[in-house]
Design an enzyme around this catalytic site. Structure first.
Site, PDB file in Angstrom:
ATOM      1  N   CYS A  34       0.821  -1.218   0.000  1.00  0.00           N
ATOM      2  CA  CYS A  34       0.000   0.000   0.000  1.00  0.00           C
ATOM      3  C   CYS A  34       0.852   1.265   0.000  1.00  0.00           C
ATOM      4  O   CYS A  34       0.330   2.367  -0.095  1.00  0.00           O
ATOM      5  CB  CYS A  34      -0.976  -0.008   1.175  1.00  0.00           C
ATOM      6  SG  CYS A  34      -2.494  -0.929   0.800  1.00  0.00           S
ATOM      7  N   HIS A  40      -2.265   2.566  -6.084  1.00  0.00           N
ATOM      8  CA  HIS A  40      -2.989   1.338  -6.459  1.00  0.00           C
ATOM      9  C   HIS A  40      -4.447   1.567  -6.112  1.00  0.00           C
ATOM     10  O   HIS A  40      -4.777   2.461  -5.333  1.00  0.00           O
ATOM     11  CB  HIS A  40      -2.429   0.127  -5.702  1.00  0.00           C
ATOM     12  CG  HIS A  40      -2.608   0.243  -4.231  1.00  0.00           C
ATOM     13  ND1 HIS A  40      -1.760   0.979  -3.444  1.00  0.00           N
ATOM     14  CD2 HIS A  40      -3.578  -0.213  -3.408  1.00  0.00           C
ATOM     15  CE1 HIS A  40      -2.196   0.953  -2.194  1.00  0.00           C
ATOM     16  NE2 HIS A  40      -3.302   0.236  -2.134  1.00  0.00           N
ATOM     17  N   HIS A  42      -8.613   0.405  -5.143  1.00  0.00           N
ATOM     18  CA  HIS A  42      -9.505  -0.492  -4.409  1.00  0.00           C
ATOM     19  C   HIS A  42     -10.931  -0.273  -4.895  1.00  0.00           C
ATOM     20  O   HIS A  42     -11.301   0.833  -5.295  1.00  0.00           O
ATOM     21  CB  HIS A  42      -9.483  -0.206  -2.902  1.00  0.00           C
ATOM     22  CG  HIS A  42      -8.207  -0.593  -2.236  1.00  0.00           C
ATOM     23  ND1 HIS A  42      -7.892  -1.891  -1.911  1.00  0.00           N
ATOM     24  CD2 HIS A  42      -7.150   0.155  -1.831  1.00  0.00           C
ATOM     25  CE1 HIS A  42      -6.712  -1.919  -1.322  1.00  0.00           C
ATOM     26  NE2 HIS A  42      -6.228  -0.692  -1.270  1.00  0.00           N
ATOM     27  N   ASP A  80     -15.388   8.759  -6.227  1.00  0.00           N
ATOM     28  CA  ASP A  80     -15.348   7.713  -7.251  1.00  0.00           C
ATOM     29  C   ASP A  80     -14.385   8.085  -8.382  1.00  0.00           C
ATOM     30  O   ASP A  80     -14.416   9.204  -8.891  1.00  0.00           O
ATOM     31  CB  ASP A  80     -16.747   7.481  -7.819  1.00  0.00           C
ATOM     32  CG  ASP A  80     -16.795   6.263  -8.724  1.00  0.00           C
ATOM     33  OD1 ASP A  80     -16.104   5.266  -8.432  1.00  0.00           O
ATOM     34  OD2 ASP A  80     -17.522   6.311  -9.741  1.00  0.00           O
ATOM     35  N   HIS A  81     -13.530   7.135  -8.749  1.00  0.00           N
ATOM     36  CA  HIS A  81     -12.542   7.305  -9.810  1.00  0.00           C
ATOM     37  C   HIS A  81     -11.567   8.453  -9.521  1.00  0.00           C
ATOM     38  O   HIS A  81     -11.080   9.112 -10.445  1.00  0.00           O
ATOM     39  CB  HIS A  81     -13.208   7.480 -11.181  1.00  0.00           C
ATOM     40  CG  HIS A  81     -13.732   6.181 -11.735  1.00  0.00           C
ATOM     41  ND1 HIS A  81     -14.827   5.544 -11.212  1.00  0.00           N
ATOM     42  CD2 HIS A  81     -13.283   5.383 -12.731  1.00  0.00           C
ATOM     43  CE1 HIS A  81     -15.043   4.425 -11.881  1.00  0.00           C
ATOM     44  NE2 HIS A  81     -14.106   4.300 -12.806  1.00  0.00           N
ATOM     45  N   GLU A 125     -12.670  -2.296   2.271  1.00  0.00           N
ATOM     46  CA  GLU A 125     -11.578  -2.006   1.339  1.00  0.00           C
ATOM     47  C   GLU A 125     -11.358  -3.208   0.421  1.00  0.00           C
ATOM     48  O   GLU A 125     -10.973  -3.061  -0.740  1.00  0.00           O
ATOM     49  CB  GLU A 125     -10.301  -1.657   2.101  1.00  0.00           C
ATOM     50  CG  GLU A 125      -9.234  -1.042   1.217  1.00  0.00           C
ATOM     51  CD  GLU A 125      -8.097  -0.459   2.041  1.00  0.00           C
ATOM     52  OE1 GLU A 125      -7.991   0.767   2.128  1.00  0.00           O
ATOM     53  OE2 GLU A 125      -7.322  -1.256   2.614  1.00  0.00           O
TER      54      GLU A 125
HETATM   55 NI    NI Z   1      -4.443  -0.017  -0.411  1.00  0.00          NI
END
Ligand code: NI
Length: 136
Positions: A34, A40, A42, A80-81, A125
């Site tokens: 992370c 990255h 989720h 979002d996004h 998550e």
């Molecule tokens: Ni993460």
């Protein structure tokens, strides 16, 4: 009669867990994957629980259409996004852990829902890792 009403929603977002007070080595050791500098993503699943008295006139605790619209406009449209670290005010200086995201969402919803309601926010998550605020 007090009843709990639930609404689920989801958003996709990128993040990086990083403590600027620590060395890169310590950040990697604590946050692992992370801490990836290139971020990255989720698929966050959100569950909002609203507890209150059933209105005798409507038979509702809260109009679920209204709750849906508040979650959409205040949470989904905001996160979002997005890259949480780079694109949002809320996490410019706050590490976007599931705990912090859950708390931030609760604070936003608290401002937009009548104070007669108790609100609980659960944030997944991953399908197996999730947090809840407030803690019971
Ligand atoms: Ni993460």
């Amino acid at each position: 009669m007090r009843v709990a009403v639930y609404r689920r929603a989801h958003f996709n977002a990128a993040h990086r867990l990083h403590n600027p007070d620590w060395s890169d080595e310590k950040n990697r050791a604590v946050f692992g994957l992370c801490n990836n500098p290139n971020y990255h993503g989720h698929n966050y699943e959100l569950e909002v629980k609203v507890v209150g008295e059933v209105d005798p006139a409507t038979g509702y605790v809260i109009d679920l259409g209204l709750l849906k619209d508040i979650i959409k406009s205040q949470i989904e449209d905001r996160f979002d996004h997005k890259n949480l670290n780079l694109d949002t005010e809320e996490f410019k200086n706050l590490n976007p852990t599931a705990e912090h995201i859950c708390y931030v969402i609760w604070q936003i919803l608290r401002k937009h829902l009548d104070e007669r309601y108790d609100i609980f926010v659960r944030l997944y998550e991953t399908p197996r890792n999730f947090v809840e605020y407030p803690a019971e």
